[in-house]
Design a protein around this motif. Structure first.
Motif, short mmCIF file in Angstrom:
data_model
loop_
_atom_site.label_atom_id
_atom_site.label_comp_id
_atom_site.label_asym_id
_atom_site.label_seq_id
_atom_site.Cartn_x
_atom_site.Cartn_y
_atom_site.Cartn_z
N ASP A 115 -5.48 21.67 -5.21
CA ASP A 115 -6.71 23.24 -4.72
C ASP A 115 -7.58 23.08 -3.44
OD1 ASP A 115 -7.09 24.31 -6.94
OD2 ASP A 115 -8.85 24.41 -6.91
N ARG A 116 -7.50 22.51 -2.71
CA ARG A 116 -7.94 22.82 -1.02
C ARG A 116 -6.78 23.07 -0.02
NH1 ARG A 116 -12.13 18.74 -0.46
NH2 ARG A 116 -11.68 19.26 1.58
N LEU A 117 -5.86 23.11 -1.01
CA LEU A 117 -4.37 23.77 0.07
C LEU A 117 -4.75 25.28 -0.34
CD1 LEU A 117 -2.35 23.14 2.33
CD2 LEU A 117 -0.96 23.05 0.12
N ARG A 118 -4.91 25.02 -1.66
CA ARG A 118 -4.80 26.87 -2.11
C ARG A 118 -6.27 27.94 -1.44
NH1 ARG A 118 -4.45 24.54 -7.04
NH2 ARG A 118 -2.44 24.50 -8.01
N THR A 119 -7.55 26.53 -1.02
CA THR A 119 -8.96 27.65 -0.45
C THR A 119 -8.03 27.88 0.54
OG1 THR A 119 -9.40 26.02 -1.71
CG2 THR A 119 -10.41 27.36 -0.34
N LEU A 120 -7.01 27.14 1.54
CA LEU A 120 -7.28 27.51 2.78
C LEU A 120 -6.23 28.15 3.63
CD1 LEU A 120 -7.11 25.21 5.59
CD2 LEU A 120 -4.80 24.89 4.90
N ALA A 174 -3.36 28.80 10.14
CA ALA A 174 -4.74 28.94 11.26
C ALA A 174 -5.53 29.77 11.03
CB ALA A 174 -4.08 29.41 12.08
N ASN A 175 -5.45 30.76 10.77
CA ASN A 175 -6.33 31.26 10.09
C ASN A 175 -7.32 30.54 8.67
OD1 ASN A 175 -6.14 34.13 11.63
ND2 ASN A 175 -4.54 34.38 10.34
N GLY A 176 -6.35 30.34 8.15
CA GLY A 176 -7.11 29.24 6.66
C GLY A 176 -8.25 28.57 7.53
N TYR A 177 -7.91 27.37 8.29
CA TYR A 177 -8.59 26.12 9.39
C TYR A 177 -9.59 26.94 9.74
CZ TYR A 177 -5.67 25.72 12.48
OH TYR A 177 -4.77 24.91 13.60
N SER A 178 -9.41 27.94 10.94
CA SER A 178 -10.14 28.37 11.82
C SER A 178 -11.65 29.18 11.22
CB SER A 178 -9.59 29.52 12.95
OG SER A 178 -8.34 28.52 12.91
N GLN A 179 -12.55 28.88 12.47
CA GLN A 179 -14.29 29.70 12.05
C GLN A 179 -14.07 29.55 13.76
OE1 GLN A 179 -17.35 27.11 11.55
NE2 GLN A 179 -17.29 27.98 9.82
N ASN A 195 -7.83 31.94 2.31
CA ASN A 195 -8.80 31.56 3.53
C ASN A 195 -7.84 31.98 4.15
OD1 ASN A 195 -11.04 31.10 2.79
ND2 ASN A 195 -10.49 28.12 4.06
N GLY A 196 -7.43 32.05 4.62
CA GLY A 196 -5.97 32.20 5.51
C GLY A 196 -5.29 33.92 5.44
N TYR A 197 -5.51 34.30 4.32
CA TYR A 197 -5.10 36.03 3.79
C TYR A 197 -6.33 36.48 3.96
CZ TYR A 197 -5.49 35.30 -1.02
OH TYR A 197 -5.55 34.74 -2.07
N SER A 198 -7.31 35.99 3.85
CA SER A 198 -8.55 36.73 3.21
C SER A 198 -9.29 37.59 4.29
CB SER A 198 -9.32 35.75 2.42
OG SER A 198 -9.32 35.18 1.35
N GLN A 199 -10.16 39.00 4.05
CA GLN A 199 -10.81 39.21 5.00
C GLN A 199 -11.71 39.53 4.27
OE1 GLN A 199 -9.08 43.01 5.98
NE2 GLN A 199 -8.70 42.10 8.52
N GLY A 200 -12.69 39.53 5.25
CA GLY A 200 -14.06 40.76 4.57
C GLY A 200 -15.54 39.88 3.56
#
Lengths: 197, 197
Positions: free
Chosen positions: A180-185, B187-192, A188-193
């Motif tokens: 689940d942590r990986l899915r979240t990662l 990288a986008n997924g973990y970056s901040q 986050n990687g493809y999301s925007q906004g």
DNA sequence: CATCAAAGCGGATGCTGCCTCCGTATGCAT
DNA sequence: ATGCATACGGAGGCAGCATCCGCTTTGATG
């Protein structure tokens, strides 16, 4: 007389029985032992000889593709639900999850799937399903991009790969929590906004 | 007399020769045919019988682990370079790349690696390397988090999984371009704090 | 240098699974 | 009931894994 002669000449009876028995047994074995299960064992348990199995399904991939057909219908049903969603980002997320479940139907499935997605040999019966899935993913991605919820640089193929990866890891027996942590990662990687933290 | 009795009793000559030949040959075969290569073939080409191979390396994993030892040293060297970097985010990125290269040294390597990372059987010789790598990754993650370059929710284990995934996909023969897109996604997924678009 | 016991060698062996080939049984049409 | 196309299925050849055990090699000893 007339009804039976839909095409060519004659669909024999035992052929269909054997095919059905093979598919049913194969699905069980794939579920229990993964895609690498012994085909001889499948044939034996289905009550046919190895020759019959190989005549119906010349390769392991062919058998796999046929068994997967059932699952494809499940996936299609899920897709119908997803299409009713208003939020395109939510739709994309659910679609990815649906693909992931599809990919992890049997342990070891992602490997032949990736092989089929890469190779443009049309004789591999898994190639077509893969192409369809990639296209479908692209649809969802574009819709979410239009709504400004997904980065412009993302493509359907990228998320197809990502879903495949997660399914692969799942198949190696990893616990649900790190998964689940990986899915979240990835999300986050493809999301925007959104998803600030 | 004295010099030879460093430990126990006697390190025989042919033992070391055979071991070396096996390792050398095994590495070549792993490189060319992946981790699933025929061990019989390795033994034959190394000029020893199957028995000798299995005595030196009781399982495929044991042989794999021994061969990987060489690679581990390369990785350690690379780690030394990375530690000189000022930017912790850059360091993390390079470390992930280094791990990925390590994982994709041989086609099919990620599978036994994941199996070892999951199972806490200490008899699996691949378990220890995996644990070390996860810890190391955690170090880099924490450093980058302190600098505010990585989301607080990320853990080393997550990125270990991610690197393993990318290596797996690489091993399936995917082109370099989609691979790079996936790396960017992660990288986008973990970056901040940066990479706006 | 000759001898000896331990240590290591390696191939024969049994097993499982893959896939093919072909003599035979089966189901369908007439 | 008969004929024939079709499909069956098991025997067989092949490859790889892993083990066991009689024989050779090696290093130590006098």
């Amino acid at each position: 007389m007339s009804a039976g002669e839909l095409r060519g000449r004659k669909p024999r009876a035992d052929v269909q029985r054997n095919r059905a028995a093979l598919l049913e047994t194969a699905q069980r074995h794939f579920l229990q032992h993964g895609v690498g299960t012994s085909l001889e064992a499948v044939a034996k348990e289905a009550g046919v000889g190895p020759g019959t199995l190989y005549r119906h399904f010349p390769t392991r991939e062919a058998l796999l593709a046929a068994v997967l057909q059932t699952r494809s219908e499940e996936l299609a049903a899920r897709q119908a639900d997803i299409k009713r969603l208003d939020d395109p980002a939510e739709a994309l997320e659910q679609w990815l999850r649906a693909m992931e479940d599809y990919f992890s139907a049997f342990s070891g499935l992602p490997d032949p799937l990736m092989a089929a997605a890469r190779a443009q040999e049309p004789d591999n019966p898994l190639t077509i399903p893969c192409d369809i899935l990639i296209s479908a993913t692209d649809q969802y991605v574009r819709a979410a991009q239009l709504a400004g919820r997904v980065r412009a640089s993302v493509r359907g193929h990228d998320l197809f790969l990502a879903a495949c990866s997660v399914a692969w890891i799942k198949g190696t027996g990893t616990e649900e929590e790190p998964l689940d942590r990986l899915r979240t990662l990835i999300a986050n990687g493809y999301s925007q906004g959104d998803t600030p933290a």
